[in-house]
Write a protein that holds these residues in place. Structure first.
Motif, PDB file in Angstrom:
ATOM      1  N   ALA A 130       0.745  -1.211  -0.018  1.00 42.50           N
ATOM      2  CA  ALA A 130       0.023  -0.116  -0.061  1.00 42.50           C
ATOM      3  C   ALA A 130       0.917   1.082  -0.020  1.00 42.50           C
ATOM      4  N   ALA A 131       0.520   2.071  -0.940  1.00 41.86           N
ATOM      5  CA  ALA A 131       1.315   3.380  -0.896  1.00 41.86           C
ATOM      6  C   ALA A 131       0.600   4.461  -0.670  1.00 41.86           C
ATOM      7  N   GLY A 132      -0.523   4.539  -0.590  1.00 45.86           N
ATOM      8  CA  GLY A 132      -1.800   5.533  -0.350  1.00 45.86           C
ATOM      9  C   GLY A 132      -3.128   5.108  -0.405  1.00 45.86           C
TER      10      GLY A 132
ATOM     11  N   THR B 139       1.241   9.680  -5.364  1.00 43.99           N
ATOM     12  CA  THR B 139       1.952   8.855  -4.031  1.00 43.99           C
ATOM     13  C   THR B 139       3.350   9.616  -3.642  1.00 43.99           C
ATOM     14  N   GLY B 140       3.786  10.375  -4.338  1.00 47.41           N
ATOM     15  CA  GLY B 140       4.904  11.452  -4.180  1.00 47.41           C
ATOM     16  C   GLY B 140       6.211  10.603  -4.409  1.00 47.41           C
ATOM     17  N   ALA B 141       5.976   9.342  -5.143  1.00 44.25           N
ATOM     18  CA  ALA B 141       7.217   8.452  -5.584  1.00 44.25           C
ATOM     19  C   ALA B 141       7.879   8.901  -6.801  1.00 44.25           C
ATOM     20  N   TYR B 142       7.384   9.878  -7.456  1.00 39.64           N
ATOM     21  CA  TYR B 142       7.823  10.342  -8.596  1.00 39.64           C
ATOM     22  C   TYR B 142       9.240  10.696  -8.561  1.00 39.64           C
ATOM     23  N   LYS B 143       9.863  11.313  -7.468  1.00 40.24           N
ATOM     24  CA  LYS B 143      10.934  12.006  -7.377  1.00 40.24           C
ATOM     25  C   LYS B 143      11.906  11.586  -6.759  1.00 40.24           C
TER      26      LYS B 143
END
Length: 75
Positions: free
Chosen positions: A25-27, A54-58
């Motif tokens: 689960a990421a969000g 989810t904020g995982a793009y950077k």
């Protein structure tokens, strides 16, 4: 078929949306945020939209970019 980024989402019966990354689960989005996410994911590249939400793009390349010779001028 394996997805390149490993994001998936599931819309639940209560209206919430659970976003997972590689099975974890990421969000979880509820209410108006879930509705906005669903309209956005249908109109664009779903993997990039989920990564952004989810904020995982950077994650992962900031340190490398900071240390790159092209970016270290004047330091």
């Amino acid at each position: 078929m394996a997805r390149p980024y490993g994001f998936q989402y599931e819309q639940r019966t209560d209206g919430s949306v659970v976003i997972t990354h590689q099975g974890r689960a990421a969000g979880t989005l509820r209410g108006a945020r879930a509705a906005k996410f669903l309209t956005e994911v249908e109109s664009g590249d779903a993997q990039l939209v989920m990564a952004r939400w989810t904020g995982a793009y950077k994650h992962g390349n900031e340190r490398m970019a900071r240390n790159h010779p092209r970016n270290s001028r004047g330091r």
